[in-house]
Design an enzyme around this catalytic site. Sequence first.
Site, mmCIF file in Angstrom:
data_model
loop_
_atom_site.group_PDB
_atom_site.id
_atom_site.type_symbol
_atom_site.label_atom_id
_atom_site.label_comp_id
_atom_site.label_asym_id
_atom_site.label_seq_id
_atom_site.Cartn_x
_atom_site.Cartn_y
_atom_site.Cartn_z
ATOM 1 N N THR A 64 48.222 69.618 7.401
ATOM 2 C CA THR A 64 47.719 68.247 7.606
ATOM 3 C C THR A 64 48.222 67.422 6.429
ATOM 4 O OG1 THR A 64 45.620 68.987 6.663
ATOM 5 C CG2 THR A 64 45.732 68.823 9.040
ATOM 6 N N LYS A 71 46.529 76.952 5.461
ATOM 7 C CA LYS A 71 46.659 75.520 5.197
ATOM 8 C C LYS A 71 45.378 75.089 4.480
ATOM 9 C CE LYS A 71 45.182 72.289 7.065
ATOM 10 N NZ LYS A 71 44.003 71.341 7.020
ATOM 11 N N THR A 103 37.165 77.954 3.661
ATOM 12 C CA THR A 103 37.242 76.533 3.968
ATOM 13 C C THR A 103 38.658 76.026 4.133
ATOM 14 O OG1 THR A 103 37.185 76.174 1.623
ATOM 15 C CG2 THR A 103 35.126 75.945 2.804
ATOM 16 N N GLU A 158 44.632 67.534 -2.420
ATOM 17 C CA GLU A 158 45.167 66.197 -2.165
ATOM 18 C C GLU A 158 45.439 65.448 -3.459
ATOM 19 O OE1 GLU A 158 42.244 64.888 0.564
ATOM 20 O OE2 GLU A 158 43.299 65.713 2.288
ATOM 21 N N ASN A 187 42.648 59.796 1.177
ATOM 22 C CA ASN A 187 41.409 59.851 1.931
ATOM 23 C C ASN A 187 40.880 58.512 2.409
ATOM 24 O OD1 ASN A 187 40.472 62.657 2.321
ATOM 25 N ND2 ASN A 187 41.064 62.691 0.160
ATOM 26 N N THR A 243 44.973 56.676 9.397
ATOM 27 C CA THR A 243 46.047 55.734 9.757
ATOM 28 C C THR A 243 47.430 56.284 9.430
ATOM 29 O OG1 THR A 243 45.760 54.652 7.633
ATOM 30 C CG2 THR A 243 44.605 53.712 9.508
#
Lengths: 390, 390
Positions: free
Chosen positions: B145, B171, B182, B261, B385, B390
């Site tokens: 992702t 992932k 998780t 991230e 985040n 979008t």
Amino acid sequence: MFNLIPLTNPVAQVSGFYCSGLCAGLKPDGYDVGFLRSEKPAKVAALFTQNRFQAAPIKHFKKHAVTTTDFLLVNSKNANAMTGESGIADIEEILEALPIKALNPIMSSTGVIGVRLPKEKIKSALAEFNYNSRDTESFARAIMTTDTFPKYIGFEVRVGEEVFHIAGVAKGAGMINPQLATMLCFIVTDAAIPSEDMQELLAKNVEHSFNAISVDGDTSTNDSVFLFANEMAGYYHKEAFDFALGKIMHHLALQIVKDGEGAKKLVAFEVRGAANEQEAKICAKALSNSLLVKTALFGEDPNWGRIASTIGASGVACDEKRLTITFGDVTVYDRGEILFDAETEEKAHKVMQKEEFRIICDLGMGEAGFTAYGCDLGYEYVKINAEYRT
Amino acid sequence: MFNLIPLTNPVAQVSGFYCSGLCAGLKPDGYDVGFLRSEKPAKVAALFTQNRFQAAPIKHFKKHAVTTTDFLLVNSKNANAMTGESGIADIEEILEALPIKALNPIMSSTGVIGVRLPKEKIKSALAEFNYNSRDTESFARAIMTTDTFPKYIGFEVRVGEEVFHIAGVAKGAGMINPQLATMLCFIVTDAAIPSEDMQELLAKNVEHSFNAISVDGDTSTNDSVFLFANEMAGYYHKEAFDFALGKIMHHLALQIVKDGEGAKKLVAFEVRGAANEQEAKICAKALSNSLLVKTALFGEDPNWGRIASTIGASGVACDEKRLTITFGDVTVYDRGEILFDAETEEKAHKVMQKEEFRIICDLGMGEAGFTAYGCDLGYEYVKINAEYRT
């Protein structure tokens, strides 16, 4: 049966209280040391952080088992935490340098952890204060760290012909967490309140105010809420006092969230239909604390899946077929049915563009509810906290 | 007594397993649908998220009480979570469109919550796959992702003359939390492992791997760890398998943190001297989860006061006079003594400039320890985040 009239200069208008702040050079510029004093000795009640490493000012307060005092010294930029016995000795040395007579003087600090207080600078400040000053603004500014505006409020409370006053000053910004009272807050009153009511009403009102807010989920070493009562009004009415105290604490708590580091939005997470009170609170606080929810608020993105996921992760009793999620007045998920089409998304996005709004999550499992208050988390928060000490 | 030889094309080199990924149009570009299959039916063991709203693929797996399967379909960009009975029906409909024969086929998804699967796009993909492909890279990419690189590893395990293989693909990125497994992780082996060992060794090894890492403290609806064993090697050695499985899970877990991230640093929070195992874990995870600690890591600021404050706030037994805090090999606080002068600060700052380092907190209260792994949190995390959908 009672009226609350807002005070324009809150602390100063409570009989017998004086306060002020000045620039002692702890900050590069701005007020950093302040005092609050009472003409007559004031009874004191306090709630402290649940952090196991309580800062030196809290240890000093407990060491002297203070129940009555007429003098409080405050400073920002240095928390006097993790400083051991030396930190307590520093407070004692500073307070001995007070040029006026004081009964059980106490201190309260906020700022960087793990650095000894700049004693000489603070002692110099003590010699400079005008102890008859009644300047709520400069006192409120003296406790600010990353706060962007001072926070205070007060009321004259009228019950028939009788009158008393109550006012509060607070600082917040980072390290605001839902575990317990998590900032500095000083409340003063001239009401003739009994000691037992002081602790009882403070504890009661903290639940839906300071214990219901979150900026970043951390609990600092210094967080304290104080209530000082000098009884100079010679009058007390429990119901009216409770109501006014609740108003003040709720207002200051929301001001703290509004001024969360870099925050632009104040969001009420209203959980309804929880199986019990405790689960309602756990769930509401989980929502106000979730990084994924907070960044979605920042992006004004009605990503209701993150709301649902956070509820599920909080561990409270819940069921996909009973849950309802509403942004303001726009329901996006209704007991198993996804109502999130393009039109609904646009409406929910509009709600999120506001500075203040409500996200209502009805768990449909029981009758209990709790509202927690949180804010968005954006680039500013990261900037402030990555560079905090510099 | 046993040797591990790294595999260059991990899944593909485990006897009887095939996998691949392709672009089905779920993402604007890039692989988004993939399959993993076994020539012979494979026994399966799994650990799932503790989130109460488990996603449809998990419910589907449980509904069919799958213990043996030869086919797994994966997709990214859509989590198929909060989609109710329809979400499960969608999986069944998709899997019925499989052009090859499959025994108890299952599915695993990751992405946005609360949106129905794009069934037609996924069904089209099923018609396009080359089911004899052995392409670990494209399969690993199909589950990405916000991950910036694919994550896989595998070993040939030699015990004397005997050989078996084991490989894993994972992932991670956002929503990585220390509550439980998780992320998505698929481990395949040709070892002839008994079913009871599969669940036992998976549960054992998750504790110090996926349960010891944190990116943002959120637990997703979809997180799953699967172990598939087709027994085609005809050989099994428990100790060797346990060792290799542990290596694979630990490696993949650290890869996930490294790819948190926007993360630039991998930090091991090593708690020693805790009163007991549970408190060691609570304390280490509190550190790896703290926003204030994570932003200080981003700023490369050795703000040890935040470390101390987080330990104190975690609620574990601790004492200012027993605590020691060390960045790499630089001790900044030693049982009540602040060693944080300008020179020490510079040395600690140097440690924090590295991409990987260790922060050691010795509580001095007992003998228990636990190491949790976390990362810094910077502007990129917020950007990713705030704009996720979008």
